[in-house]
Design a protein around this motif. Structure first.
Motif, PDB file in Angstrom:
ATOM      1  N   THR A  39      20.172 -14.389   6.135  1.00 12.32           N
ATOM      2  CA  THR A  39      19.613 -15.649   6.624  1.00 12.32           C
ATOM      3  C   THR A  39      18.171 -15.437   7.048  1.00 12.32           C
ATOM      4  OG1 THR A  39      20.134 -15.302   8.972  1.00 12.32           O
ATOM      5  CG2 THR A  39      21.880 -16.268   7.590  1.00 12.32           C
ATOM      6  N   GLY A  40      17.590 -16.503   7.590  1.00 13.07           N
ATOM      7  CA  GLY A  40      16.256 -16.416   8.162  1.00 13.07           C
ATOM      8  C   GLY A  40      16.232 -15.716   9.509  1.00 13.07           C
ATOM      9  N   ILE A  62      22.057  -9.810   7.830  1.00 11.00           N
ATOM     10  CA  ILE A  62      20.652  -9.443   7.648  1.00 11.00           C
ATOM     11  C   ILE A  62      19.819 -10.669   7.993  1.00 11.00           C
ATOM     12  CG2 ILE A  62      18.865  -8.726   6.010  1.00 11.00           C
ATOM     13  CD1 ILE A  62      21.142  -7.563   4.265  1.00 11.00           C
ATOM     14  N   GLY A  63      18.757 -10.467   8.754  1.00  7.74           N
ATOM     15  CA  GLY A  63      17.854 -11.567   9.084  1.00  7.74           C
ATOM     16  C   GLY A  63      16.451 -11.257   8.613  1.00  7.74           C
ATOM     17  N   ILE A  64      15.896 -12.150   7.813  1.00  8.43           N
ATOM     18  CA  ILE A  64      14.528 -12.004   7.310  1.00  8.43           C
ATOM     19  C   ILE A  64      13.639 -12.904   8.174  1.00  8.43           C
ATOM     20  CG2 ILE A  64      13.015 -12.145   5.305  1.00  8.43           C
ATOM     21  CD1 ILE A  64      15.360 -10.211   4.892  1.00  8.43           C
ATOM     22  N   LEU A  65      12.954 -12.309   9.134  1.00  5.82           N
ATOM     23  CA  LEU A  65      12.188 -13.069  10.113  1.00  5.82           C
ATOM     24  C   LEU A  65      10.782 -13.392   9.611  1.00  5.82           C
ATOM     25  CD1 LEU A  65      13.746 -13.580  12.790  1.00  5.82           C
ATOM     26  CD2 LEU A  65      14.446 -11.465  11.717  1.00  5.82           C
ATOM     27  N   PRO A  66      10.269 -14.583   9.963  1.00  4.49           N
ATOM     28  CA  PRO A  66       8.951 -14.988   9.485  1.00  4.49           C
ATOM     29  C   PRO A  66       7.788 -14.304  10.203  1.00  4.49           C
ATOM     30  CG  PRO A  66       9.830 -16.670  10.922  1.00  4.49           C
ATOM     31  CD  PRO A  66      10.917 -15.634  10.738  1.00  4.49           C
ATOM     32  N   ASP A  67       8.072 -13.672  11.323  1.00  4.38           N
ATOM     33  CA  ASP A  67       6.994 -13.095  12.133  1.00  4.38           C
ATOM     34  C   ASP A  67       7.384 -11.697  12.601  1.00  4.38           C
ATOM     35  OD1 ASP A  67       8.905 -13.614  14.155  1.00  4.38           O
ATOM     36  OD2 ASP A  67       7.965 -15.529  14.630  1.00  4.38           O
ATOM     37  N   ASN A  68       6.723 -11.222  13.618  1.00  7.36           N
ATOM     38  CA  ASN A  68       7.053  -9.901  14.179  1.00  7.36           C
ATOM     39  C   ASN A  68       7.494 -10.022  15.629  1.00  7.36           C
ATOM     40  OD1 ASN A  68       4.645 -10.462  15.418  1.00  7.36           O
ATOM     41  ND2 ASN A  68       3.534  -8.716  14.596  1.00  7.36           N
ATOM     42  N   ASP A  69       8.037 -11.186  15.988  1.00  7.80           N
ATOM     43  CA  ASP A  69       8.424 -11.510  17.358  1.00  7.80           C
ATOM     44  C   ASP A  69       9.951 -11.511  17.481  1.00  7.80           C
ATOM     45  OD1 ASP A  69       8.838 -12.565  19.870  1.00  7.80           O
ATOM     46  OD2 ASP A  69       7.811 -14.464  19.473  1.00  7.80           O
ATOM     47  N   PRO A  80      17.631  -6.706  11.317  1.00  3.91           N
ATOM     48  CA  PRO A  80      16.476  -7.603  11.285  1.00  3.91           C
ATOM     49  C   PRO A  80      15.352  -7.007  10.448  1.00  3.91           C
ATOM     50  CG  PRO A  80      16.512  -6.399  13.350  1.00  3.91           C
ATOM     51  CD  PRO A  80      17.743  -5.974  12.577  1.00  3.91           C
ATOM     52  N   ILE A  81      14.729  -7.855   9.658  1.00  3.07           N
ATOM     53  CA  ILE A  81      13.570  -7.446   8.870  1.00  3.07           C
ATOM     54  C   ILE A  81      12.416  -8.357   9.275  1.00  3.07           C
ATOM     55  CG2 ILE A  81      12.610  -7.200   6.551  1.00  3.07           C
ATOM     56  CD1 ILE A  81      15.527  -6.652   5.625  1.00  3.07           C
ATOM     57  N   PHE A  82      11.466  -7.789   9.994  1.00  2.00           N
ATOM     58  CA  PHE A  82      10.316  -8.536  10.495  1.00  2.00           C
ATOM     59  C   PHE A  82       9.234  -8.505   9.427  1.00  2.00           C
ATOM     60  CE2 PHE A  82      12.640  -6.974  14.145  1.00  2.00           C
ATOM     61  CZ  PHE A  82      12.760  -8.113  14.922  1.00  2.00           C
ATOM     62  N   THR A  83       8.863  -9.674   8.899  1.00  3.84           N
ATOM     63  CA  THR A  83       7.947  -9.708   7.761  1.00  3.84           C
ATOM     64  C   THR A  83       6.506 -10.046   8.135  1.00  3.84           C
ATOM     65  OG1 THR A  83       8.294 -12.055   7.298  1.00  3.84           O
ATOM     66  CG2 THR A  83       9.842 -10.472   6.283  1.00  3.84           C
ATOM     67  N   ASP A  84       6.311 -10.831   9.187  1.00  7.15           N
ATOM     68  CA  ASP A  84       4.981 -11.346   9.539  1.00  7.15           C
ATOM     69  C   ASP A  84       4.353 -12.072   8.350  1.00  7.15           C
ATOM     70  OD1 ASP A  84       3.066 -11.872  11.477  1.00  7.15           O
ATOM     71  OD2 ASP A  84       1.897 -10.076  11.029  1.00  7.15           O
ATOM     72  N   LEU A  85       5.220 -12.729   7.544  1.00 13.71           N
ATOM     73  CA  LEU A  85       4.773 -13.445   6.348  1.00 13.71           C
ATOM     74  C   LEU A  85       4.870 -14.959   6.484  1.00 13.71           C
ATOM     75  CD1 LEU A  85       6.460 -11.269   3.564  1.00 13.71           C
ATOM     76  CD2 LEU A  85       4.023 -11.360   4.150  1.00 13.71           C
ATOM     77  N   ARG A  89       8.147 -15.562   3.588  1.00 14.93           N
ATOM     78  CA  ARG A  89       9.399 -14.807   3.652  1.00 14.93           C
ATOM     79  C   ARG A  89      10.509 -15.487   2.868  1.00 14.93           C
ATOM     80  NH1 ARG A  89      12.984 -16.503   8.449  1.00 14.93           N
ATOM     81  NH2 ARG A  89      12.438 -18.689   8.557  1.00 14.93           N
ATOM     82  N   ASN A  90      10.340 -16.776   2.566  1.00 16.66           N
ATOM     83  CA  ASN A  90      11.362 -17.496   1.804  1.00 16.66           C
ATOM     84  C   ASN A  90      11.615 -16.855   0.449  1.00 16.66           C
ATOM     85  OD1 ASN A  90      11.382 -19.193   3.976  1.00 16.66           O
ATOM     86  ND2 ASN A  90      10.558 -20.965   2.899  1.00 16.66           N
ATOM     87  N   ASN A  91      10.589 -16.287  -0.153  1.00 14.38           N
ATOM     88  CA  ASN A  91      10.753 -15.605  -1.431  1.00 14.38           C
ATOM     89  C   ASN A  91      11.655 -14.380  -1.268  1.00 14.38           C
ATOM     90  OD1 ASN A  91      10.024 -16.121  -4.121  1.00 14.38           O
ATOM     91  ND2 ASN A  91       8.620 -14.391  -4.117  1.00 14.38           N
TER      92      ASN A  91
END
Length: 163
Positions: A39-40, A62-69, A80-85, A89-91
């Motif tokens: 998920t997100g 698994i969580g694909i996070l949009p930031d690094n927070d 958790p996977i912090f992307t800062d994207l 990150r939707n891709n």
């Protein structure tokens, strides 16, 4: 053998009570089949509900996070996977999923469905109005519509475990 990864996408703030209830059931069903939930990763809306359901059933999340927070991370995320994207990150969400289930709809979810279809991923729409269903069905054949979480899971099973 690699485990199947099922991506469940849906609204955060805009999630309805029905979206959250269906998402929770999806999470339970995904975990009970030994599939991995992606998920997100945030602690709100569909993301939180589906992760709660998966954890209740002993699943891996698994969580694909949009930031690094980490302050918005769901307590139910194992990896958790912090992307800062940001929205990019939707891709990652859709390309990492074997099948995408969209539970409810919002702009972010619509972008994930479009990215999934553009990349040839199968998509199941759940709790989505007829106008949205018609819109996406105009663009792809690898899209299905479910009325309940149980029906969505049956469709996913048929897609990833063909007879």
């Amino acid at each position: 053998m690699r485990k199947h990864i099922i991506g469940v996408m849906g609204p955060g703030d805009g999630a309805t009570e029905s979206d959250r209830a269906e998402a929770r059931e999806l999470g339970k069903a995904i975990a009970s089949r030994g599939w991995v939930l992606l998920t997100g990763g945030r602690n709100i809306g569909v993301m939180e509900a589906v992760n709660q359901g998966a954890k209740e059933a002993g699943g891996l999340t698994i969580g694909i996070l949009p930031d690094n927070d980490a302050s918005h991370l769901s307590d139910c995320i194992d990896l958790p996977i912090f992307t800062d994207l940001g929205n990019a990150r939707n891709n990652i969400n859709v390309l990492s999923s074997d099948v995408v289930v969209a539970c409810g709809m919002g702009l972010g979810t619509a972008s994930e469905v479009a990215l999934a279809l553009k990349n040839g991923k199968s998509v199941v729409l759940l709790n989505v109005d007829i106008i949205t269903q018609d819109f996406f069905q105009k663009f792809a054949i690898n899209i299905a519509v479910a009325q309940t979480a149980a029906e969505a899971i049956e469709i996913v099973e048929a897609l990833i475990e063909p007879q």
